[in-house]
Write an enzyme that holds these catalytic residues in place. Structure first.
Site, PDB file in Angstrom:
ATOM      1  CG  ASP A 116      -9.952  -0.242   4.752  1.00  0.00           C
ATOM      2  OD1 ASP A 116      -9.570  -0.496   3.589  1.00  0.00           O
ATOM      3  OD2 ASP A 116      -9.304  -0.544   5.776  1.00  0.00           O
TER       4      ASP A 116
ATOM      5  CE  LYS B 243      -3.827  -2.415   2.123  1.00  0.00           C
ATOM      6  NZ  LYS B 243      -4.511  -2.880   3.332  1.00  0.00           N
TER       7      LYS B 243
ATOM      8  CD  GLN C 135      -3.378  -4.568   6.419  1.00  0.00           C
ATOM      9  OE1 GLN C 135      -3.333  -3.566   5.721  1.00  0.00           O
ATOM     10  NE2 GLN C 135      -3.980  -5.676   6.021  1.00  0.00           N
TER      11      GLN C 135
END
Ligand code: NAD
Length: 296
Positions: A119, A52, A96
């Site tokens: 997200d 990422k 994460q």
């Protein structure tokens, strides 16, 4: 032979569009920023975070990696999130998954400013997805799967779609996206899961079958009707002594057995995987565009 859906190529196309949007923002003195928080030392999670951050660098996005030990408390993590919520240079925040077991992941998601929840896991963004409100963020993996279908011109309107799996990360938002009224939507959707009886009879109904289960090769030729499109979200490590690492990645679909029956299918790796990061970049840019429109 089926059309092999090339996730890498489509992810590159999404990233090229991201570059154009970033250039337009930079011309206004704005650099979109993504913060990635990682707690603990799970190697797979670190690999995801590295890619990422690398993609942010590749596109010219500002990235901030916050790495903390497994002992980090819930309160400490919530403090980090509060700081990132207030940080003007940050448009997107993600923690994460999975965090260590003592962390309440739901509380962490709810603490993230929904305007920075790239997200798409915050309840407000889940509700916006369900309500066809485009101002929210769609979770990156299902968003990427839908984009694969759109880019390949696979008709979803009126199609029978079976989504295998009901997780908040993939299955549920995938089903919501496919039934939405709009491009890449308007499908008749069935969600199957671990309690579904006679799974193969359900999945054989699918014009488009989307598998997000986490079980290597669970989907066999028997589960798929002739001419179906198959999107394989699964990423599973299986032992393989012929590789240097001793393992290889396979999907939830038995590709070799299923591909000959399909009109189109995604490989693993190289299908859905590259799309997830590309859509994360797109969501971060969208956040930056919305936040700067709101304040200008
Ligand atoms: P999860 O474990 O949260 O959910 C799995 C779902 O599969 C559950 O809803 C469960 O009901 C269903 N299921 C389990 N066994 C089943 C069975 N025998 N028959 C029918 N349904 C069954 O997993 P998840 O987070 O949704 O991830 C699913 C897979 O997708 C994993 O392999 C994960 O690694 C992968 N994944 C890939 C990406 C990507 O970027 N490509 C992103 C997220 C997840």
């Amino acid at each position: 032979m089926p059309m092999i859906i090339d996730g890498k190529a489509i992810a590159e196309k999404v990233k090229a569009q991201c570059r154009e949007s970033i250039a337009a923002l930079k011309s206004r003195g704005i650099t979109p920023g993504l913060a990635v928080v990682i707690i603990g030392d799970d190697p797979a999670s670190h690999a995801y975070v590295r890619s990422k951050v690398r993609t942010c660098e590749e596109l010219g996005l500002h990235s901030l990696k916050i790495q903390k030990p497994s002992e980090t408390s819930q309160e400490q993590l919530l403090e980090i999130i509060a700081e990132l919520n207030a940080d003007e240079a940050i448009d997107g925040i993600l923690v994460q998954s999975p965090p260590p077991p003592h962390i309440d992941e739901g509380a962490v998601v709810r603490a993230i400013d929904p305007a920075k929840d790239v997200d798409g896991f915050h309840p407000l963004n889940v509700a916006k997805l369900a309500m066809d409100d485009d101002s929210g963020f769609v979770p990156c993996t299902p968003f990427g799967c839908q984009r694969l279908l759109i880019e390949h011109g696979i008709e979803t309107s009126g199609a029978r779609v079976v989504v295998l799996g009901r997780s908040m990360i993939v299955g549920k938002p995938m089903a919501l996206l496919m039934m939405r009224n709009g491009i890449g939507g308007n499908a008749t959707v069935t969600v199957a899961h671990s309690r579904t009886r006679d799974l193969a009879s359900v999945t054989r109904e699918a014009d488009i079958l989307i598998a997000a289960i986490g079980k290597p090769h669970l989907v066999t030729a028997d589960h798929v009707k002739d001419g179906a499109t198959v999107i394989d979200v699964g990423i599973n490590r299986v032992v393989d002594s012929t590789t240097k690492s001793g393992y290889r990645l396979v999907g939830d679909v038995d590709f070799d057995a299923v591909a000959p029956k399909c009109s189109a299918i995604t490989p693993v790796p190289g299908g859905v995987g590259p799309m997830t990061i590309a859509m994360l970049m797109a969501n971060t840019i969208k956040s930056s565009q919305l936040r700067h429109r709101a304040t200008s």
